[in-house]
Design a protein around this motif. Structure first.
Motif, PDB file in Angstrom:
ATOM      1  N   ALA A  33     -51.952  11.818   2.957  1.00 44.83           N
ATOM      2  CA  ALA A  33     -51.223  13.087   2.961  1.00 44.83           C
ATOM      3  C   ALA A  33     -50.666  13.438   1.595  1.00 44.83           C
ATOM      4  O   ALA A  33     -50.545  14.618   1.254  1.00 44.83           O
ATOM      5  N   THR A  34     -50.333  12.431   0.787  1.00 50.44           N
ATOM      6  CA  THR A  34     -49.704  12.722  -0.500  1.00 50.44           C
ATOM      7  C   THR A  34     -50.661  12.604  -1.680  1.00 50.44           C
ATOM      8  O   THR A  34     -50.235  12.740  -2.830  1.00 50.44           O
ATOM      9  N   THR A  35     -51.922  12.351  -1.415  1.00 54.05           N
ATOM     10  CA  THR A  35     -52.845  12.179  -2.533  1.00 54.05           C
ATOM     11  C   THR A  35     -53.128  13.504  -3.234  1.00 54.05           C
ATOM     12  O   THR A  35     -53.172  14.559  -2.600  1.00 54.05           O
ATOM     13  N   THR A 142     -47.371  13.500   8.792  1.00 51.33           N
ATOM     14  CA  THR A 142     -47.900  14.762   9.299  1.00 51.33           C
ATOM     15  C   THR A 142     -47.219  15.937   8.626  1.00 51.33           C
ATOM     16  O   THR A 142     -47.859  16.923   8.237  1.00 51.33           O
ATOM     17  N   LEU A 143     -45.903  15.828   8.476  1.00 49.03           N
ATOM     18  CA  LEU A 143     -45.149  16.883   7.804  1.00 49.03           C
ATOM     19  C   LEU A 143     -45.672  17.097   6.383  1.00 49.03           C
ATOM     20  O   LEU A 143     -45.885  18.227   5.945  1.00 49.03           O
ATOM     21  N   GLU A 470     -49.970  15.495  16.584  1.00 50.75           N
ATOM     22  CA  GLU A 470     -50.581  14.577  15.614  1.00 50.75           C
ATOM     23  C   GLU A 470     -49.882  13.215  15.550  1.00 50.75           C
ATOM     24  O   GLU A 470     -50.563  12.178  15.521  1.00 50.75           O
ATOM     25  N   PRO A 471     -48.544  13.135  15.532  1.00 53.26           N
ATOM     26  CA  PRO A 471     -47.923  11.804  15.490  1.00 53.26           C
ATOM     27  C   PRO A 471     -48.338  10.905  16.646  1.00 53.26           C
ATOM     28  O   PRO A 471     -48.477   9.689  16.474  1.00 53.26           O
ATOM     29  N   TRP A 472     -48.532  11.502  17.837  1.00 60.60           N
ATOM     30  CA  TRP A 472     -48.974  10.683  18.969  1.00 60.60           C
ATOM     31  C   TRP A 472     -50.405  10.191  18.747  1.00 60.60           C
ATOM     32  O   TRP A 472     -50.722   9.040  19.065  1.00 60.60           O
ATOM     33  N   ILE A 473     -51.240  11.045  18.226  1.00 61.31           N
ATOM     34  CA  ILE A 473     -52.615  10.632  17.924  1.00 61.31           C
ATOM     35  C   ILE A 473     -52.605   9.498  16.905  1.00 61.31           C
ATOM     36  O   ILE A 473     -53.315   8.486  17.050  1.00 61.31           O
ATOM     37  N   TYR A 474     -51.783   9.656  15.880  1.00 60.06           N
ATOM     38  CA  TYR A 474     -51.720   8.623  14.825  1.00 60.06           C
ATOM     39  C   TYR A 474     -51.201   7.310  15.383  1.00 60.06           C
ATOM     40  O   TYR A 474     -51.692   6.235  15.033  1.00 60.06           O
ATOM     41  N   ARG A 475     -50.172   7.388  16.250  1.00 61.14           N
ATOM     42  CA  ARG A 475     -49.626   6.152  16.808  1.00 61.14           C
ATOM     43  C   ARG A 475     -50.648   5.440  17.696  1.00 61.14           C
ATOM     44  O   ARG A 475     -50.724   4.205  17.703  1.00 61.14           O
TER      45      ARG A 475
END
Length: 481
Positions: A33-35, A142-143, A470-475
């Motif tokens: 996300a930060t790249t 995600t943010l 998205e956070p649920w998908i990532y978790r």
């Protein structure tokens, strides 16, 4: 020939394989996300387009009946190919639209967002309550993936970055300097080791230049005396005599000094003499320069030796040697700095006096170029691309990934029970996915605390939906894939 039941199982297998690829990409997208690395961003863009297009094809396969596919296989193939191409290039067109339609102000805003991301990526910026260092912090990653979309929709979020861009840039430079100090210092030590070798060699050369002149003075006097005697030889043998004397001189000077020095270098120019010669029936003055090779002083010999051996400035100690212009020039060129360099620096001094100022200068020059719009078109386009690829790719990934996940679940329901049960599962899960941002309070996700994303008129629902789902998908898949 495959039958209808086998086709349904095959479709479930295709969906499962696609979902593994989709969620693996999804996790990689959020982890990056930060790249701001250009190659990483281009890779994320390409694979995001390719996997999203594949997801569209898998969805269409579920809408095409087995009998229709069997009867119209070429038509179905063409339809699926057209759908893949359409989605693949639709995402590209959307990204390119953002990139190409961005104003100069938006490009500068995009650069400020990338600066902010770089600061978060290397730890130069720490936001209270925002953690991206741990894999479980899916909400915050995600943010950050949505920062580009938010920046373009609400430029006021970038204003704080603009007022603190110098501070952020310096923090980034300082952190990067700390990270790079060790290998750079090792390189500095290697350069110093090479210079130490030259220092020892220079001391030997200077000792030779001090000790050898009296000996060479006598040898040169003898050489010139013998050379003058060549003039007394018979005319056919004069040149042969000169050549023999010069060859012997070259041999001896190479053995003694290690390099060839023309004997004329030791002589000093004498005043020009004028003679008159008859040319075209008239006397014409002809000037000729002569060399004075008699009474060559030891100081003259030492000066010529030092010059021939590459010693422009004398030195008697390492301290004097390290301050020589040639030595400083080598260090400054290799380290790419303009200030003088202490060859005896410790690692801490090297960080403070060389690496940190160098990195600060570089990043502040970059900042000044952006603020003055002294950038080329491609740099501006790349800055915009770096902030819009993540949110667009993430939206496509979630959309096609969740639709296919619902399709996989409903397909299992149809095979395990009946078609009606499968359709019920489709309706229930689709409705649940669409309304979850409204029924889930989102307190754990801190919308009000961080961005108040729901107030973005153009993308309010999309941002809330992504920030919730998205956070649920990532978790679920971050620890598995």
């Amino acid at each position: 020939m495959i039958n209808r039941m086998q086709w349904q199982w095959a479709l479930l297998g295709i969906s499962a394989v696609y979902l593994v690829a989709e969620f693996a990409f999804n996790v990689r997208l959020v982890d990056n996300a930060t790249t701001t690395n250009e190659q990483v961003i281009l890779s994320l863009e390409f694979w995001g387009r390719a996997i999203a297009a594949t997801g569209c094809v898998v969805i269409l396969l579920r809408f095409l009946s087995f009998d229709f596919i069997k009867a119209k296989l070429p038509l179905c193939g063409a339809l699926l190919l057209a759908a893949w191409v359409a989605v693949f290039f639709a995402q590209k067109l959307l990204i390119d639209w953002y990139v190409n339609s961005s104003s100069d102000i938006q490009k500068v805003d995009a650069w400020h967002i990338t600066l902010f991301k770089r600061g978060l990526d290397n730890g130069a910026i720490q936001l209270e309550g925002l953690d991206t260092s741990s894999g479980v912090q899916a909400r915050d990653k995600t943010l950050l993936s949505l920062l580009g979309l938010i920046g373009f929709s609400r430029p006021e979020y970038v204003q704080l970055l603009k007022t603190r861009s110098e501070e952020i840039a310096v923090s980034i430079a300082d952190n990067q300097a700390v990270d790079d100090a060790a290998p750079l210092y090792d390189g500095f030590l290697r350069i110093r080791e090479e210079l130490e070798g030259k220092y020892q060699e220079g001391l030997k050369v200077q000792k030779l230049a001090r000790d050898y002149p009296p000996v060479l003075q006598r040898e040169l006097q003898q050489f010139f005396t013998e050379r003058r005697r060549c003039n007394s030889e018979a005319k056919p043998y004069v040149e042969r005599c000169f050549d023999g004397m010069d060859a012997e001189y070259e041999k001896r000077i190479n053995q003694a000094v290690g390099t060839f020095i023309e004997w004329k270098e030791f002589c000093t120019p004498s005043s020009a003499s004028t003679t008159y010669q008859m040319r075209a029936g008239q006397l014409q003055a002809v000037q000729s320069d002569h060399l004075d090779c008699d009474s060559i002083s030891a100081e003259r010999i030492e000066k010529v030796l030092l010059q021939a051996l590459g010693i422009k400035y004398r030195f008697d100690s390492w301290s004097q040697f390290s301050r020589l212009p040639q030595v400083q020039g080598v260090m400054q060129e290799k380290l790419e700095v303009s200030a003088s360099v202490d060859l005896d620096m410790t690692k801490a001094s090297f960080l403070n006096e060389v690496v940190t100022p160098k990195y600060r200068k570089r990043v502040l020059e970059e900042r000044d170029r952006w603020l003055s719009l002294d950038i080329d078109e491609e740099q501006g386009r790349q800055a915009v691309r770096a902030v819009v690829v993540h949110p667009i790719a993430l939206a496509f990934s979630l959309f096609f990934g969740l639709l296919n996940a619902v399709g996989l679940i409903s397909g299992i329901g149809r095979l395990a029970f009946n078609p009606a049960f499968g359709h019920s599962l489709t309706a229930a899960f689709t409705g649940g996915i669409l309304v979850v941002p409204f029924v889930y309070s989102g307190e754990d996700y801190g919308f009000n605390q961080y961005l108040e994303a729901v107030n973005i008129e153009e993308f309010g629902y999309v941002v809330r939906w992504v920030m919730t789902v998205e956070p649920w998908i990532y978790r679920l898949f971050g620890g598995l894939i």
